[in-house]
Design a protein around this motif. Structure first.
Motif, PDB file in Angstrom:
ATOM      1  N   UNK A   8     -14.403  -6.107   5.970  1.00 41.36           N
ATOM      2  CA  UNK A   8     -14.043  -5.234   4.863  1.00 41.36           C
ATOM      3  C   UNK A   8     -13.157  -4.096   5.361  1.00 41.36           C
ATOM      4  N   UNK A   9     -13.498  -3.556   6.519  1.00 40.30           N
ATOM      5  CA  UNK A   9     -12.694  -2.479   7.098  1.00 40.30           C
ATOM      6  C   UNK A   9     -11.312  -2.985   7.483  1.00 40.30           C
ATOM      7  N   UNK A  10     -11.236  -4.187   8.031  1.00 42.71           N
ATOM      8  CA  UNK A  10      -9.946  -4.764   8.404  1.00 42.71           C
ATOM      9  C   UNK A  10      -9.086  -5.020   7.176  1.00 42.71           C
ATOM     10  N   UNK A  11      -9.686  -5.499   6.101  1.00 37.30           N
ATOM     11  CA  UNK A  11      -8.928  -5.739   4.877  1.00 37.30           C
ATOM     12  C   UNK A  11      -8.419  -4.431   4.280  1.00 37.30           C
ATOM     13  N   UNK A  12      -9.256  -3.380   4.336  1.00 36.25           N
ATOM     14  CA  UNK A  12      -8.841  -2.079   3.807  1.00 36.25           C
ATOM     15  C   UNK A  12      -7.683  -1.507   4.630  1.00 36.25           C
ATOM     16  N   UNK A  13      -7.747  -1.651   5.944  1.00 37.46           N
ATOM     17  CA  UNK A  13      -6.670  -1.173   6.801  1.00 37.46           C
ATOM     18  C   UNK A  13      -5.382  -1.952   6.543  1.00 37.46           C
ATOM     19  N   UNK A  14      -5.512  -3.254   6.369  1.00 36.41           N
ATOM     20  CA  UNK A  14      -4.342  -4.095   6.100  1.00 36.41           C
ATOM     21  C   UNK A  14      -3.705  -3.715   4.757  1.00 36.41           C
ATOM     22  N   UNK A  15      -4.541  -3.500   3.739  1.00 37.14           N
ATOM     23  CA  UNK A  15      -4.015  -3.122   2.435  1.00 37.14           C
ATOM     24  C   UNK A  15      -3.336  -1.758   2.492  1.00 37.14           C
ATOM     25  N   UNK A  16      -3.898  -0.828   3.252  1.00 40.35           N
ATOM     26  CA  UNK A  16      -3.290   0.490   3.388  1.00 40.35           C
ATOM     27  C   UNK A  16      -1.935   0.396   4.084  1.00 40.35           C
ATOM     28  N   UNK A  17      -1.848  -0.428   5.121  1.00 39.91           N
ATOM     29  CA  UNK A  17      -0.571  -0.617   5.818  1.00 39.91           C
ATOM     30  C   UNK A  17       0.485  -1.204   4.882  1.00 39.91           C
ATOM     31  N   UNK A  18       0.089  -2.193   4.088  1.00 41.04           N
ATOM     32  CA  UNK A  18       1.022  -2.783   3.129  1.00 41.04           C
ATOM     33  C   UNK A  18       1.439  -1.776   2.070  1.00 41.04           C
ATOM     34  N   UNK A  19       0.481  -0.978   1.604  1.00 39.12           N
ATOM     35  CA  UNK A  19       0.769   0.028   0.590  1.00 39.12           C
ATOM     36  C   UNK A  19       1.773   1.052   1.113  1.00 39.12           C
ATOM     37  N   UNK A  20       1.584   1.497   2.338  1.00 36.30           N
ATOM     38  CA  UNK A  20       2.505   2.479   2.928  1.00 36.30           C
ATOM     39  C   UNK A  20       3.893   1.879   3.102  1.00 36.30           C
ATOM     40  N   UNK A  21       3.952   0.651   3.596  1.00 40.12           N
ATOM     41  CA  UNK A  21       5.243   0.015   3.843  1.00 40.12           C
ATOM     42  C   UNK A  21       6.017  -0.190   2.533  1.00 40.12           C
ATOM     43  N   UNK A  54       9.781  10.548  -8.419  1.00 38.03           N
ATOM     44  CA  UNK A  54      10.245   9.322  -7.763  1.00 38.03           C
ATOM     45  C   UNK A  54       9.213   8.822  -6.750  1.00 38.03           C
ATOM     46  N   UNK A  55       8.612   9.742  -5.997  1.00 35.27           N
ATOM     47  CA  UNK A  55       7.599   9.342  -5.013  1.00 35.27           C
ATOM     48  C   UNK A  55       6.342   8.812  -5.694  1.00 35.27           C
ATOM     49  N   UNK A  56       5.933   9.446  -6.777  1.00 35.83           N
ATOM     50  CA  UNK A  56       4.759   8.960  -7.512  1.00 35.83           C
ATOM     51  C   UNK A  56       5.052   7.594  -8.120  1.00 35.83           C
ATOM     52  N   UNK A  57       6.239   7.421  -8.659  1.00 27.40           N
ATOM     53  CA  UNK A  57       6.619   6.115  -9.206  1.00 27.40           C
ATOM     54  C   UNK A  57       6.597   5.042  -8.126  1.00 27.40           C
ATOM     55  N   UNK A  58       7.040   5.382  -6.930  1.00 28.99           N
ATOM     56  CA  UNK A  58       7.024   4.420  -5.825  1.00 28.99           C
ATOM     57  C   UNK A  58       5.592   4.013  -5.493  1.00 28.99           C
ATOM     58  N   UNK A  59       4.676   4.972  -5.482  1.00 28.82           N
ATOM     59  CA  UNK A  59       3.273   4.653  -5.201  1.00 28.82           C
ATOM     60  C   UNK A  59       2.668   3.761  -6.284  1.00 28.82           C
ATOM     61  N   UNK A  60       2.962   4.066  -7.527  1.00 27.67           N
ATOM     62  CA  UNK A  60       2.416   3.277  -8.640  1.00 27.67           C
ATOM     63  C   UNK A  60       2.972   1.857  -8.627  1.00 27.67           C
ATOM     64  N   UNK A  61       4.262   1.727  -8.449  1.00 23.18           N
ATOM     65  CA  UNK A  61       4.878   0.396  -8.435  1.00 23.18           C
ATOM     66  C   UNK A  61       4.383  -0.407  -7.231  1.00 23.18           C
ATOM     67  N   UNK A  62       4.190   0.254  -6.101  1.00 26.47           N
ATOM     68  CA  UNK A  62       3.662  -0.444  -4.917  1.00 26.47           C
ATOM     69  C   UNK A  62       2.262  -0.968  -5.182  1.00 26.47           C
ATOM     70  N   UNK A  63       1.430  -0.186  -5.850  1.00 29.63           N
ATOM     71  CA  UNK A  63       0.071  -0.636  -6.162  1.00 29.63           C
ATOM     72  C   UNK A  63       0.105  -1.803  -7.146  1.00 29.63           C
ATOM     73  N   UNK A  64       0.999  -1.757  -8.114  1.00 26.76           N
ATOM     74  CA  UNK A  64       1.128  -2.869  -9.068  1.00 26.76           C
ATOM     75  C   UNK A  64       1.580  -4.135  -8.340  1.00 26.76           C
ATOM     76  N   UNK A  65       2.490  -3.993  -7.385  1.00 22.82           N
ATOM     77  CA  UNK A  65       2.944  -5.143  -6.585  1.00 22.82           C
ATOM     78  C   UNK A  65       1.778  -5.728  -5.793  1.00 22.82           C
ATOM     79  N   UNK A  66       0.962  -4.874  -5.185  1.00 26.43           N
ATOM     80  CA  UNK A  66      -0.178  -5.364  -4.410  1.00 26.43           C
ATOM     81  C   UNK A  66      -1.212  -6.039  -5.296  1.00 26.43           C
TER      82      UNK A  66
END
Length: 73
Positions: A8-21, A54-66
């Protein structure tokens, strides 16, 4: 129990890395569009708000993509 927590911790770290990228990638283009719009309209009054939006929109769109990625859409 510890194996389940570690995965679970590995999946959370992986998702966070993808979200940041993805967020950084989208933020670059959204901020570029904001800058272009400001230069085109010669309107620099609310630049802080525009870049923040613009930064908030990027975060929201990234979460929708994930979410779409995990739902296999």
């Amino acid at each position: 129990m510890s194996k389940e927590n570690s995965t679970l911790k590995q999946r959370a770290e992986h998702e966070l890395e993808e979200m940041v990228a993805i967020s950084l990638y989208l933020a670059f283009f959204f901020c570029a569009m904001v800058t272009y719009r400001m230069i085109l309209l010669n309107d620099f009054r609310d630049s802080r708000f525009s870049y923040t939006a613009a930064l908030i929109n990027a975060l929201v769109v990234a979460k929708v993509i994930l979410i779409g990625e995990y739902a296999h859409l």
